[in-house]
Design a protein around this motif. Structure first.
Motif, short mmCIF file in Angstrom:
data_model
loop_
_atom_site.label_atom_id
_atom_site.label_comp_id
_atom_site.label_asym_id
_atom_site.label_seq_id
_atom_site.Cartn_x
_atom_site.Cartn_y
_atom_site.Cartn_z
N LYS A 120 0.86 -1.17 0.00
CA LYS A 120 0.00 0.00 0.00
C LYS A 120 0.90 1.23 0.00
O LYS A 120 1.89 1.29 0.72
N SER A 121 0.55 2.21 -0.79
CA SER A 121 1.40 3.39 -0.92
C SER A 121 1.64 4.07 0.43
O SER A 121 0.73 4.26 1.21
N THR A 122 2.89 4.41 0.71
CA THR A 122 3.18 5.19 1.91
C THR A 122 3.69 6.56 1.51
O THR A 122 4.48 7.17 2.21
N ILE A 123 3.25 7.03 0.35
CA ILE A 123 3.57 8.38 -0.08
C ILE A 123 2.50 9.30 0.49
O ILE A 123 1.32 8.96 0.49
N ILE A 124 2.92 10.44 1.01
CA ILE A 124 1.96 11.38 1.56
C ILE A 124 1.66 12.44 0.51
O ILE A 124 2.52 13.25 0.17
N PRO A 125 0.46 12.42 -0.04
CA PRO A 125 0.17 13.24 -1.22
C PRO A 125 0.32 14.73 -0.98
O PRO A 125 0.66 15.46 -1.91
N GLU A 126 0.07 15.20 0.23
CA GLU A 126 0.13 16.64 0.49
C GLU A 126 1.56 17.16 0.53
O GLU A 126 1.78 18.35 0.35
N LEU A 127 2.51 16.30 0.81
CA LEU A 127 3.88 16.77 0.93
C LEU A 127 4.58 16.70 -0.42
O LEU A 127 4.16 15.98 -1.32
N GLU A 161 10.25 15.91 0.10
CA GLU A 161 10.04 15.64 1.52
C GLU A 161 9.63 14.18 1.73
O GLU A 161 10.04 13.55 2.72
N LEU A 201 11.49 11.98 4.45
CA LEU A 201 10.61 12.20 5.59
C LEU A 201 11.26 11.69 6.86
O LEU A 201 11.75 10.56 6.92
N HIS A 202 11.27 12.53 7.87
CA HIS A 202 11.77 12.19 9.18
C HIS A 202 13.27 11.92 9.20
O HIS A 202 13.81 11.39 10.15
N SER A 246 7.24 19.53 -6.50
CA SER A 246 5.80 19.40 -6.71
C SER A 246 5.21 18.46 -5.67
O SER A 246 5.88 17.59 -5.16
N PRO A 247 3.93 18.66 -5.37
CA PRO A 247 3.31 17.76 -4.39
C PRO A 247 3.26 16.34 -4.92
O PRO A 247 3.07 16.12 -6.11
N ASP A 293 0.76 14.77 -7.42
CA ASP A 293 0.85 14.92 -8.87
C ASP A 293 1.54 13.76 -9.57
O ASP A 293 1.55 13.68 -10.79
N ILE A 313 3.35 24.56 -8.53
CA ILE A 313 4.23 24.79 -7.38
C ILE A 313 4.10 26.24 -6.94
O ILE A 313 3.95 26.54 -5.79
N ARG A 318 11.84 18.80 12.30
CA ARG A 318 11.33 17.46 12.06
C ARG A 318 10.01 17.24 12.77
O ARG A 318 9.11 16.60 12.25
N ASN A 337 -1.05 11.02 6.21
CA ASN A 337 -1.25 9.58 6.14
C ASN A 337 -0.54 8.95 7.34
O ASN A 337 0.68 8.81 7.35
N ALA A 343 1.73 5.94 6.73
CA ALA A 343 2.98 6.31 6.08
C ALA A 343 3.91 6.97 7.08
O ALA A 343 5.12 6.75 7.07
N ALA A 380 7.59 5.71 8.23
CA ALA A 380 8.78 6.55 8.09
C ALA A 380 9.52 6.68 9.41
O ALA A 380 10.53 7.38 9.48
N ILE A 398 8.16 7.78 12.36
CA ILE A 398 7.65 8.80 13.26
C ILE A 398 6.86 8.13 14.39
O ILE A 398 6.03 7.25 14.11
N GLY A 434 -2.87 17.80 7.30
CA GLY A 434 -1.78 17.70 6.34
C GLY A 434 -1.54 18.94 5.50
O GLY A 434 -0.58 18.99 4.74
#
Ligand SMILES: Nc1ncnc2c1ncn2[C@@H]1O[C@H](COP(=O)(O)OP(=O)(O)OP(=O)(O)O)[C@@H](O)[C@H]1O
Ligand SMILES: [Mg+2]
Lengths: 518, 343
Positions: free
Chosen positions: A106-113, A117, A121-122, A156-157, A160, B25, B211, B222, B225, B229, B231, B288
């Motif tokens: 399952k995707s662990t990409i965060i669409p808003e970021l 990033e 991430l982290h 880009s977010p 996209d 962007i 961070r 998410n 996710a 990562a 967190i 988010g």
């Protein structure tokens, strides 16, 4: 079940020399979700340096094991060890990440970021004041993606990204940790041939550096291509662990399915008569650089394949037909009507059904039940005056669950709780539900196990026999075999039309833009 | 859950093409500054309506009136970014200084108990905030209850507690230490303005450049996710909920100091303005998305408009209705400039 052993025997013999303690081992793992037993006293032992395949039918418990091996979930019973040491506490995420990196199914990409990033991430770059250094982070991200030939602006977010780009971002991220043990849960389900090759080249070079992989895929040829050892799970249990070289494909399939039936022969479906009515008429379809001047017809009862590599435009053409996108020029006629371009409801009303490319974003509503999802397109048939009869809905859903062999305790389970391949079947069920005049399938068997794949494609043939015209956009030859003819796309144009009875190499060559007959 | 968006709605939006990417962007960055033009326009209109508007005293007046509630906006923004919400902030805003007053105000003056010396009032206020935040976190994070319902319950309970301990009356004769933040000046500018500006500056850095701040966004985007990562999502949520309540308590303390009293209704109804400011400022209720700077421009815009209306002589009775209308207009505008449905 003679082959069933509690603790899988460590593989011996084949593959690179390996020694010492297992990199990771899970023993006697049991995990339940309500009444579903996802893992039942199952286990796996992964030796240093090997590439270990984990296979099994949809819902066998593979992804559940992955979530336990990466510390996202605790098993109900059983133990996980890394290098002989007990696994860290679940809360100690950093310790887990030091031991294992993973591409989840399952995707662990965060669409808003942003893409950058998401990659870091982290583990953002910090400057001396312990604040994030965005400039350096973006540069590093851009360099990382460049090594994977993924051409996106890292600012880009992530929303996209295309499905394939997103998958590469996940893969690039997992491999960039420098972990010595990497789990890949169906990394290739959303990738085309060239992309898979790119991934495999990278895996091979990491193999040479001694990195250990756990690799999950429903494409059995990939197992034979890059794996040393294979473990089979069936119905939540460990069935066998063997060196890949000692397990021929037929035995592998039999171990997965629990029966000795081979893959079926194609059915004797006849191509439709030439005078059958046209259900899809596409003319002069053009959309920027994506595809140009595409024209073809599909008759009632006919199955037409749209073949082509990633970026050939086949997906986009199929998406245009069902209204997921609009073309700049040209027309789409479904069963004699011209639905409003770019409107899915209009295309559905005209009699189209479809399976989208990206099931998570376009295919279903994860919190809703299987029954609700599968009947979403046919609510008018569930009752009158805007009311929905739940009994009628559940009956219909039960029928679909039976028809498509969806592994679930019942129709009321949220789709979220299904395994990846079974989710795909729900999407398929929905497309088949409203007896469409035209059925458009985009990579319809992504993530579906070999046996279910056969089964789903059989269903497609059945639907075609009842007079539905079918378009299958895919680059998987197995999906295309049942087609009456193939239209091969290359760089946005239809470059070849191939009648049934082709040889694999013909189609592969045409998809790469080579014309063997010229 | 970003994936809960209904299938067809998500499907209808064609994926952004290569050519449009640069534009998107820039748009995303601009959204942060989306309210600046509106703020400039209001400033011009205000100046035309009444030349007092842009004078230093009036600007200070605006900033001071909004300083206390702006802390609620700041606190709410931190929580909204994680995809949760805390309705009870407005009650914390009243209860925290209320408890401090109750324990420190001398017997004979209203409902005061006079149990503790006045110097304890500030630590008590902040501690009450922390306890409330921890309770919220216990229900929401530990027991996994729905944040909306939990904090709605807390909103009512906390308000009831304040009414209970005060007997529905107002605490007066507050100790010196409770008045300081609301009355003192630093460099000729009220302390509450300094606190508000400093905290927002800190908030911008926190959300944009640490961070921890980015973890808040990841959780809101998410959760699975974020966990994957590395967190520690539960811990981050605990910290966010507790600090938000402490900040709300601080805001309440500032208001009590300025008014030299704690009314039983202090903060009552403020949560609507707080949400409006955050949403107008571009913070998504789904988590988010949004920035601290945006939230600040949101509350600033609302208070500037109120000030202009007052200067224009609009009767106070009408300001409420106009406020609501303005919020709606601002939402429509942000939908138009943002180009995407408000969530
Ligand atoms: N969160 C959940 N809630 C309820 N049931 C679940 C949940 N996650 C998994 N399951 C169930 O556990 C079983 C095993 O699922 P799992 O995802 O491990 O299968 P899989 O082998 O990865 O299948 P696939 O090849 O389709 O990805 C399935 O029957 C599934 O329905
Ligand atoms: Mg799986």
């Amino acid at each position: 079940m003679a082959a069933h052993g509690d603790a899988p025997a460590a593989a011996t013999g084949a593959g690179p020399a390996r020694s010492g303690r297992p990199v990771a081992e899970a023993a006697h793992i049991t995990k339940r979700y309500g009444e579903t037993v996802a893992l039942d006293d199952a286990g796996i032992t992964i030796m240093p340096g090997e590439t270990h395949a984990l296979v099994g039918r949809n819902g066998a418990g593979k992804s559940t094991l992955v979530s336990i091996l990466t510390g996202l979930q605790a098993p109900d019973r059983g133990e996980v060890r890394f290098g002989g040491e007990p696994a860290p506490r679940l809360a100690d995420r950093d310790a887990w990440r030091a031991r294992v990196a993973c591409v989840y199914q399952k995707s662990t990409i965060i669409p808003e970021l942003t893409v950058a990033e998401n990659l870091y991430l982290h583990r953002h770059d910090l400057n001396r004041a312990r604040l994030i250094n965005w400039g350096r982070l973006r540069r590093k991200a851009a360099e990382l993606l460049e090594t994977w030939s993924v051409d996106v602006d890292v600012r880009s977010p992530a929303a996209d990204l295309s499905v394939e780009q997103r998958q590469f971002v996940e893969i690039a991220r997992a491999l960039s940790f420098g972990a010595r043990f990497i789990i890949l849960d169906e990394p290739t389900a959303q990738l085309d041939g060239a992309a898979i090759n790119r991934l495999f080249d990278r895996i091979r070079s990491l193999q040479e550096q001694g990195v250990t992989f756990l690799f999950i895929s429903h494409h059995l040829q990939e197992i034979y291509e890059i794996c040393d050892t294979v473990t089979v799970f069936r119905d939540a249990r460990h069935i066998l662990t063997r060196p890949v070289a000692e397990l021929p494909r037929a035995d592998l399939v039999a171990a997965m399915a629990g029966e000795a039936t081979g893959l079926q022969e194609p059915s004797g479906r006849k191509p439709p008569a030439a005078e059958a009515p046209v259900v899809l008429d596409v003319r002069g379809l053009t959309s920027g650089d994506t595809y140009r001047d595409v024209a073809f017809q599909v008759r009632s009862g006919e199955i037409v394949g749209l073949a082509g590599a990633g970026g050939s435009g086949k997906t986009e053409v199929a998406e245009t037909v069902v209204g997921l996108r609009a073309a700049d020029a040209g027309t789409v006629e479904v069963a004699g009507r011209r639905p409003k371009p770019g409107s899915v409801p209009a295309a559905l009303a005209a009699g189209a059904g479809f399976v989208p490319r990206d099931r998570h974003h376009q295919g279903f509503v994860p919190m809703m039940s299987i029954a609700d999802n599968a009947t979403m397109t046919i609510q008018d048939r569930l009752g009158s005056a805007g009311f929905i009869s739940n009994r009628r809905r559940d009956e219909l859903a039960e029928e679909m669950i039976g028809n498509l062999a969806i592994k679930t305790p019942g129709p009321e389970l949220p789709v979220m709780g299904l395994s990846g391949g079974n989710q795909q079947k729900v999407v398929m069920a929905r497309a088949l539900a409203n007896d469409p005049k035209l059925l458009v399938l985009i990579t319809p068997t992504a993530g579906v196990d070999v046996k279910s794949k056969e089964f789903l494609l059989g269903k497609v043939e059945e639907v075609a026999e009842q007079g539905t015209g079918v378009v299958i956009a895919s680059d998987e030859l197995d999906d295309l075999r049942l087609c009456d003819r193939l239209l091969v796309m290359f760089q946005g144009r239809i470059v070849a039309e191939i009648p049934a009875g082709w040889h694999d190499h013909e189609v592969v060559a045409a998809m790469e833009g080579v014309n063997l007959n010229a | 859950m970003p994936e809960t968006k209904t299938a067809l709605a998500a499907a209808a939006a064609p994926p952004a093409g290569q050519a449009r990417r640069g534009g998107r962007i820039r748009l995303a960055r601009l959204r942060d500054l989306a309210l600046i033009p509106a703020i400039v326009v209001i400033a011009i209109v205000g100046q035309i309506v009444n030349p007092i508007f842009l004078q230093g005293d009036n600007l200070i007046n605006i900033l001071q009136t909004m300083s206390e509630i702006s802390l609620l906006v700041l606190a709410q923004t931190v929580i909204l970014v994680t995809g949760k919400m805390d309705l009870s902030l407005e009650s914390t805003f009243g209860l925290a200084p209320g408890v401090a007053a109750w324990l420190t105000v001398a017997v004979g003056s209203g409902a005061g108990l006079g149990l503790l010396d006045g110097v304890w009032s500030v630590p008590i206020t902040l501690a009450v905030g922390a306890v409330i935040g921890a309770l919220n976190a216990l229900f929401i994070v530990r027991f996994g209850l729905n944040g909306f319902i939990v904090t709605l319950g807390m909103l009512i309970v906390l308000r009831g507690l304040l009414t209970g301990i005060s007997g529905g009356q107002t605490f007066f004769n507050l100790p010196e230490s409770m008045l300081y933040l609301g009355t003192a000046l630093w460099f000729g500018v009220p302390v509450s303005i300094w606190i508000s500006l400093i905290l927002f500056a800190g908030g911008i850095v926190l959300l944009g450049y640490t961070r921890f701040g980015r973890a808040l966004y990841a959780i809101g985007g998410n959760v699975d996710a974020a966990k994957a990562a590395g967190i520690r999502t539960d811990r981050v949520l605990w910290i966010a909920l507790v600090s938000a309540s402490v900040i709300a308590a601080l805001g309440g303390l500032m208001l009590s100091g300025r008014l030299a009293s704690v009314a039983a209704a202090q903060g009552d109804g403020a949560i609507f303005t707080v949400f409006a400011a955050a949403v107008i400022g571009g913070v998504s209720l789904n988590g988010g998305k949004g920035t601290m700077f945006g939230a600040f421009t949101g509350i600033l815009l609302l208070y500037m408009i109120q000030n202009v209306l007052t200067l224009a002589g609009v009767p106070a009775q009408w300001i409420q209705a106009l406020n609501g209308a303005i919020i709606l207009v601002a939402l429509v505008l942000s939908r138009l400039t943002g180009g995407k449905a408000q969530e």
